[in-house]
Motif scaffolding. Structure first.
Motif, PDB file in Angstrom:
ATOM      1  N   GLN A  59      12.792  38.511  30.062  1.00 55.36           N
ATOM      2  CA  GLN A  59      13.735  37.447  30.414  1.00 55.36           C
ATOM      3  C   GLN A  59      13.337  36.130  29.761  1.00 55.36           C
ATOM      4  N   LEU A  60      12.047  35.800  29.858  1.00 54.96           N
ATOM      5  CA  LEU A  60      11.584  34.512  29.304  1.00 54.96           C
ATOM      6  C   LEU A  60      11.675  34.508  27.782  1.00 54.96           C
ATOM      7  N   TYR A 102      13.376  36.553  25.500  1.00 53.61           N
ATOM      8  CA  TYR A 102      14.708  36.601  24.884  1.00 53.61           C
ATOM      9  C   TYR A 102      15.576  35.440  25.382  1.00 53.61           C
ATOM     10  N   GLY A 103      15.334  34.997  26.613  1.00 53.05           N
ATOM     11  CA  GLY A 103      16.068  33.830  27.138  1.00 53.05           C
ATOM     12  C   GLY A 103      15.816  32.602  26.279  1.00 53.05           C
ATOM     13  N   GLY A 161      17.707  32.710  23.212  1.00 59.48           N
ATOM     14  CA  GLY A 161      19.161  32.805  23.372  1.00 59.48           C
ATOM     15  C   GLY A 161      19.693  34.187  23.033  1.00 59.48           C
ATOM     16  N   ALA A 168      20.691  37.891  24.412  1.00 56.71           N
ATOM     17  CA  ALA A 168      21.002  38.644  25.637  1.00 56.71           C
ATOM     18  C   ALA A 168      20.171  39.929  25.649  1.00 56.71           C
ATOM     19  N   GLN A 169      19.714  40.318  26.848  1.00 60.01           N
ATOM     20  CA  GLN A 169      18.861  41.507  26.980  1.00 60.01           C
ATOM     21  C   GLN A 169      19.496  42.744  26.351  1.00 60.01           C
TER      22      GLN A 169
END
Ligand code: FMN
Length: 241
Positions: free
Chosen positions: A115-116, A118-119, A122, A124-125
């Motif tokens: 999450q951190l 790829y977040g 920017g 999306a998973q």
């Protein structure tokens, strides 16, 4: 008068770090965007010269590194990028890095990493194309001027991998003490069949990981990855008495 900022370590004279070891350790992060300022061979030699003082069981020093820069590094990157784009499913590491079924709390931490990571980019998973594009950057050593390929003799046992980890950490900390950033990269291990002929890696050596080394494009980037508190992983005994 001798310079107080210098210390002799093995055969190398190095300036004493003005930052404490704790500060260097906590300030090191995995850098994934380097600028192309060159890192001279002499600097890499100094880094390795200090890093070799890593401890190892019975002092067997089970590490080997291929230090790449310039045209050789570019050739390696081109070959791996091509494989990543055309045949990535045909390549498998010679060792298993992650357990197939990660138990807790590791599963939760890996999910948080995703999450951190790829977040922040920017991505999306579920966007496998963008993720593959990010993975591809590994093979250019994230733009770093120097890339290491770290190998270990396959006849050694798991204990020697502990030693190797200490050595790799030393490399990254010594680099950090010189204002250089780094990124350890297990992604290189899956392409051992390509790396072996390119770098003349003997059959008994297993490709363990790469390490990119250079100056970060963005200086003073915030730490992205948190750490569990000490009481989550340490059990103290006997201090109360
Ligand atoms: C042995 C090892 C292999 C790693 N492999 C990769 C990799 O292939 N690609 C990558 O981008 N990061 C890789 N990392 C970096 C980790 O993702 C990173 O260390 C972790 O998320 C903690 O972040 P920090 O180092 O910035 O504190 C690796 C780290 C280690 C120790």
């Amino acid at each position: 008068m001798s310079a107080p900022e210098e210390a002799v370590t093995g055969e190398t004279v190095v300036p004493l770090a003005h930052r404490s070891i704790d500060e260097i350790m906590m300030g090191r992060t995995a850098c994934r965007e380097f600028c192309d300022d060159p890192v001279p061979r002499r600097t890499v030699e100094q880094i390795l010269s200090a890093a070799r003082f890593a401890p190892s069981g019975a002092n067997i020093q089970p590490w080997h590194v291929y230090v790449l820069t310039g045209a050789v590094k570019d050739r390696v990157s081109a070959a791996l990028l091509e494989a990543h784009q055309t045949s990535r499913d045909e390549h498998v590491s010679e060792y298993k890095y992650y357990a197939s079924d990660l138990p807790e709390p590791y599963l939760r931490r890996r999910q948080q990493f995703g999450q951190l990571f790829y977040g922040a980019l920017g991505i999306a998973q579920a966007d496998s194309v963008a993720r593959a594009r990010q993975t591809a950057k590994n093979y250019t050593f994230f733009g770093a001027p120097v890339g290491l390929i770290v190998t270990i003799d396959r006849r050694l046992e798991v204990g020697s991998w502990l030693d190797l980890g200490m050595f790799v950490q030393n490399v990254m900390l010594v680099a950090a003490g010189r204002g250089l950033q780094s990124c350890p990269q297990e992604t290189f291990s899956k392409y051992h069949r390509i790396l072996r002929p390119l770098l003349s890696i003997p059959a008994e050596q297993m490709v363990v990981c790469g390490v990119s080394i250079g100056r970060a494009r963005v200086v003073g980037a915030e730490r992205l990855m948190p750490r569990a508190d000490v009481d989550e992983f340490a059990t103290f005994a006997g201090f109360e008495a």
